[in-house]
Design an enzyme around this catalytic site. Structure first.
Site, PDB file in Angstrom:
ATOM      1  CE  LYS A  66      -4.164  -1.615   2.391  1.00 45.60           C
ATOM      2  NZ  LYS A  66      -5.263  -1.302   3.469  1.00 45.60           N
ATOM      3  CG  ASP A 102      -8.799   1.360   3.819  1.00 48.90           C
ATOM      4  OD1 ASP A 102      -9.782   0.446   3.426  1.00 48.90           O
ATOM      5  OD2 ASP A 102      -7.900   1.081   3.829  1.00 48.90           O
TER       6      ASP A 102
END
Length: 279
Positions: A66, A102
């Site tokens: 990520k 997220d």
């Protein structure tokens, strides 16, 4: 022509995203597949080049890529850059855009459970990637105060200071994870964003017992971002106290739904995606 989407990770076989996203494609009659791509860290640059060369329509990114993927993309959205992590790659012609779903996924999950962050006071437990996303999401949703609590106070202070420029009107504070009574007494929301409550963690019960849940107001909400198990030790203790609880499956669902919407331009079929995740 069938479109191909996927998820880059190492390992990645455990990911629930392929089943969830393929259920969404089927529900809307979209001719697409979603493939898990196991990518070793040293081959990430090759994998991203492969996305370009093969015309992959869009992708998710999971651990441990990520952060490293940011340098390989053409553009990264401000919130993803602030969080320091990209979990969604959106294709625009030959350009690859990095996003983080997220943060808004958490806000949607809370809203679905009846909690609106605007004007509230929240405590986020942890100082890692999940905590950073939670802080940015709550700040973007208009929380009045977000207190970051970590085992090491210096890490909590560093996170709060680093995210201050993107917090808008939200005040950010730091606290020691071992001294949370005052912060909890004023909190409308607690977000558990550490790995302490993951399935199989020996410290899960002790960690939950160490939190001053009794200090929380009766109307407070407790959210644990861990989704395996769905009822973590923290949520079990919070529920026993009569508090509203939100498990981690909600954020998993909604971050995936937002990615789906970014890729396809269509509303995500939440019922189909949720059923697949639960199953």
């Amino acid at each position: 022509m069938r479109q191909v989407y996927g998820i880059l990770g190492w390992p990645v076989a455990h990911s629930r995203s392929p089943a969830m996203q393929e259920a969404a494609f089927r529900a809307l009659g979209i001719d697409a597949v979603y493939v898990p791509f196991p990518v070793r860290p040293e081959r990430l640059a090759d994998a991203v080049a492969g996305l370009r060369a093969l015309g992959i329509a869009g992708a998710n990114v999971t651990l441990p890529h990520k952060e490293a993927v940011i340098a390989l993309l053409d553009e990264v959205e401000p919130d993803a850059r602030a969080i320091g992590a990209v979990n969604t790659i959106v294709r625009s012609g030959d350009r690859l855009l990095g996003a983080n779903t997220d943060a808004p996924g958490l806000v949607r999950a809370l809203a679905e459970a009846g909690f609106e962050p605007k004007g509230t006071r929240a405590v986020v437990l942890g100082a890692g990637g999940a905590a950073r996303a939670a802080v940015v999401g709550l700040a973007r949703a208009g929380a009045a105060l977000v207190t970051v609590a970590a085992r090491r106070l210096d890490r909590a202070e560093a996170l709060a200071e680093e995210l201050a420029p993107v917090s808008g009107g939200t005040a950010l504070a730091a606290a020691d994870l071992a001294r949370l009574g005052e912060a909890f007494a004023q909190a409308d929301l607690v977000v558990q964003a550490t790995s302490a409550t993951l399935e199989g963690r020996a410290e899960a019960e002790a960690f939950a017992a160490s939190l001053p849940l009794d200090a929380l107001p009766a109307q407070a909400t407790v959210n644990d971002l861990v989704y395996e198990p769905r009822e973590t030790a923290v949520l079990r203790r919070a529920r026993a106290r009569g508090l509203c609880t939100v498990d981690g499956l909600g954020m998993l669902l909604h971050q995936g739904a937002i990615a789906f919407e970014r890729w396809t331009g269509r509303d995500a079929p939440l019922a189909a995606m949720r059923t697949t995740l639960v199953r």
